[in-house]
Design a protein around this motif. Structure first.
Motif, PDB file in Angstrom:
ATOM      1  N   THR A   1      39.570 -11.236  14.758  1.00 58.35           N
ATOM      2  CA  THR A   1      38.634 -12.109  13.790  1.00 58.35           C
ATOM      3  C   THR A   1      39.227 -13.502  13.795  1.00 58.35           C
ATOM      4  O   THR A   1      40.425 -13.929  13.688  1.00 58.35           O
ATOM      5  CB  THR A   1      38.836 -11.666  12.439  1.00 58.35           C
ATOM      6  OG1 THR A   1      38.103 -10.211  12.229  1.00 58.35           O
ATOM      7  CG2 THR A   1      37.784 -12.311  11.602  1.00 58.35           C
TER       8      THR A   1
ATOM      9  N   GLN B   1      35.760  -9.782  17.550  1.00 59.11           N
ATOM     10  CA  GLN B   1      34.532  -8.937  16.647  1.00 59.11           C
ATOM     11  C   GLN B   1      33.958  -9.683  15.565  1.00 59.11           C
ATOM     12  O   GLN B   1      33.099  -9.021  15.136  1.00 59.11           O
ATOM     13  CB  GLN B   1      35.482  -7.775  16.145  1.00 59.11           C
ATOM     14  CG  GLN B   1      36.124  -6.831  17.364  1.00 59.11           C
ATOM     15  CD  GLN B   1      34.888  -6.372  17.998  1.00 59.11           C
ATOM     16  OE1 GLN B   1      34.059  -5.822  17.823  1.00 59.11           O
ATOM     17  NE2 GLN B   1      35.265  -6.553  19.408  1.00 59.11           N
ATOM     18  N   ASN B   2      34.372 -10.716  15.088  1.00 60.63           N
ATOM     19  CA  ASN B   2      33.890 -11.213  13.835  1.00 60.63           C
ATOM     20  C   ASN B   2      34.494 -12.883  13.696  1.00 60.63           C
ATOM     21  O   ASN B   2      35.498 -13.155  14.060  1.00 60.63           O
ATOM     22  CB  ASN B   2      34.455 -10.556  12.692  1.00 60.63           C
ATOM     23  CG  ASN B   2      33.476 -10.735  11.587  1.00 60.63           C
ATOM     24  OD1 ASN B   2      32.592 -11.464  11.352  1.00 60.63           O
ATOM     25  ND2 ASN B   2      34.088 -10.577  10.212  1.00 60.63           N
TER      26      ASN B   2
ATOM     27  N   GLN C   1      30.128 -14.026   6.459  1.00 60.85           N
ATOM     28  CA  GLN C   1      29.824 -14.027   7.980  1.00 60.85           C
ATOM     29  C   GLN C   1      28.419 -14.042   8.316  1.00 60.85           C
ATOM     30  O   GLN C   1      27.723 -13.855   7.386  1.00 60.85           O
ATOM     31  CB  GLN C   1      30.538 -12.784   8.483  1.00 60.85           C
ATOM     32  CG  GLN C   1      29.719 -11.629   7.780  1.00 60.85           C
ATOM     33  CD  GLN C   1      30.625 -10.136   8.218  1.00 60.85           C
ATOM     34  OE1 GLN C   1      31.622 -10.205   8.906  1.00 60.85           O
ATOM     35  NE2 GLN C   1      29.917  -9.071   8.055  1.00 60.85           N
TER      36      GLN C   1
END
Length: 263
Positions: A143, A186-187, A205
């Motif tokens: 992340t 992933q983020n 997000q």
């Protein structure tokens, strides 16, 4: 690599994309347009205090000066000449409370561990050399963390601020750049903290459709950059039709939607 060394490199950054979006002319003359605003300086100080506490005392000094006094004014300028940033005690007190709030938050602590802060990454996107420097990269959670100071950290409040500053473009650009280096991001998580007490925190997000839109826009901005470089034409406030290689020198205005409903 220091922050200054990173900024001195020639690759295109998210900040460069923001300038190109305003106009390629602003990007070409970014050293003239660059402004170290109070908000930017405050945010930078918080980043250092939260993410790089070990270098804070090397880069900042906390001291009150009375600039009406010659001695204080001279001392103030002497410190600045050493490339040391100055915070008064009131500013530092606020920054310390904000940093403590973040570092003591259970969720924030989970994301701000097991990673690296302010590390530089370089790659190529759309045949353009690019760079990014995430505030924090949590390698375990894959992340990217971006720390933002804001007036309103609520979902609706932060969405307004994020839209104004095109944070969706930044998120997509960073994700794609680092994934091109096989980091499998992933983020992209925003830690937003309000600048006034009680210094409330919001974690936000983007959804997939917003990231897809950001991806579409950063690619278009890179295409504009390539066109400008190829044609040696870093134009100001004009409209470029990339598909037909045409430029409109006169812009057509329209009223905001609400104006059509006013009495």
């Amino acid at each position: 690599m220091t922050n200054q060394e990173y900024h001195n490199r020639p690759e295109i950054s998210n900040s460069d994309l923001s300038l190109i979006k305003k106009s390629p002319y602003h990007f070409k003359n970014k050293n003239k347009f660059k402004q170290n605003t109070e908000a930017f300086a405050f945010g930078s100080a918080l980043h250092t205090l939260v993410l790089e506490r070990e270098i804070f005392d090397k880069e900042y000094i906390v001291q009150d000066f009375n600039k009406r006094k010659k001695e204080d004014k001279e001392k103030y300028q002497e410190i600045l000449s050493q490339d040391i940033k100055i915070l008064n005690t009131k500013e530092y007190d606020i920054l310390k409370k904000m940093s403590d709030k973040i570092l003591n938050d259970d969720i924030c602590k989970k994301f701000l561990c097991g990673g690296v802060a302010e590390e530089s990454y370089f790659s190529k996107l759309e045949d353009v050399d690019v760079k990014c420097r995430p505030d924090y990269f949590n390698k375990k959670n894959k992340t990217i963390i971006d720390l933002k100071t804001t007036i309103d950290a609520s979902l609706n409040g932060f969405m307004l601020s994020a839209s104004k500053f095109n944070y969706h473009i930044q998120a997509s650009f960073y994700i794609d750049l680092m994934n091109s280096l096989d980091y499998d991001i992933q983020n992209f998580l925003f830690i937003a903290i309000e600048k006034t007490e009680p210094f409330s925190i919001g974690l936000h997000q983007y959804d997939k459709v917003s990231l897809d839109r950001g991806r579409e826009q950063y690619k278009q901005l890179l295409d504009i950059y390539k066109w400008c470089k190829k044609n040696n034409n870093f134009y100001e406030y004009k409209n470029l039709d990339l598909q037909n290689n045409k430029m409109s020198h006169i812009n057509t205005m329209t009223l905001p939607a609400y104006k059509f409903y006013e009495n």
